[in-house]
Motif scaffolding. Structure first.
Motif, mmCIF file in Angstrom:
data_model
loop_
_atom_site.group_PDB
_atom_site.id
_atom_site.type_symbol
_atom_site.label_atom_id
_atom_site.label_comp_id
_atom_site.label_asym_id
_atom_site.label_seq_id
_atom_site.Cartn_x
_atom_site.Cartn_y
_atom_site.Cartn_z
ATOM 1 N N LEU A 1 37.517 45.003 40.997
ATOM 2 C CA LEU A 1 38.488 44.687 42.032
ATOM 3 C C LEU A 1 39.577 43.747 41.499
ATOM 4 O O LEU A 1 40.767 43.947 41.766
ATOM 5 N N LEU B 1 39.307 48.595 49.450
ATOM 6 C CA LEU B 1 40.610 48.795 48.819
ATOM 7 C C LEU B 1 41.705 48.958 49.868
ATOM 8 O O LEU B 1 41.500 49.587 50.902
ATOM 9 N N ARG C 1 43.535 44.622 41.256
ATOM 10 C CA ARG C 1 44.545 43.793 41.918
ATOM 11 C C ARG C 1 45.520 43.169 40.926
ATOM 12 O O ARG C 1 46.652 42.871 41.273
ATOM 13 N N GLU D 1 46.124 49.965 46.560
ATOM 14 C CA GLU D 1 45.133 49.875 45.481
ATOM 15 C C GLU D 1 44.450 51.220 45.251
ATOM 16 O O GLU D 1 44.232 51.620 44.103
ATOM 17 N N LEU E 1 33.341 49.851 46.395
ATOM 18 C CA LEU E 1 34.743 49.535 46.138
ATOM 19 C C LEU E 1 35.677 50.232 47.125
ATOM 20 O O LEU E 1 36.620 49.615 47.621
ATOM 21 N N GLN F 1 33.188 42.849 41.407
ATOM 22 C CA GLN F 1 34.199 41.794 41.418
ATOM 23 C C GLN F 1 35.221 42.004 40.301
ATOM 24 O O GLN F 1 36.430 41.912 40.532
#
Length: 72
Positions: A16, A55, A20, A59, A51, A13
């Protein structure tokens, strides 16, 4: 849920969210913490299996750029 599983999900988390937010320093910090706490093999598996599939193309490109030392 085991502690390792909780740590892995929390790391996923945070990685990510920092990706972002376009924050390479935060991303690298969480990555280093993950390697310290979970070990390099676990983090590599997390990056490839956890991950990578979630994406966006932008990203993923940003992540590659950070690895190469460029800011996108």
């Amino acid at each position: 849920m085991t502690l390792d599983t909780q740590m892995t999900l929390a790391l996923l988390q945070e990685l990510l969210l920092s990706l972002r937010a376009n924050d390479p320093y935060c991303f690298k910090g969480w990555l280093a913490e993950g390697v310290h706490e979970l070990g390099e093999p676990a983090v590599i598996e997390l990056m490839l299996d956890g991950l990578n599939p979630i994406l966006t193309t932008d990203e993923a490109d940003r992540l590659v750029g950070w690895h190469l030392g460029v800011s996108l």
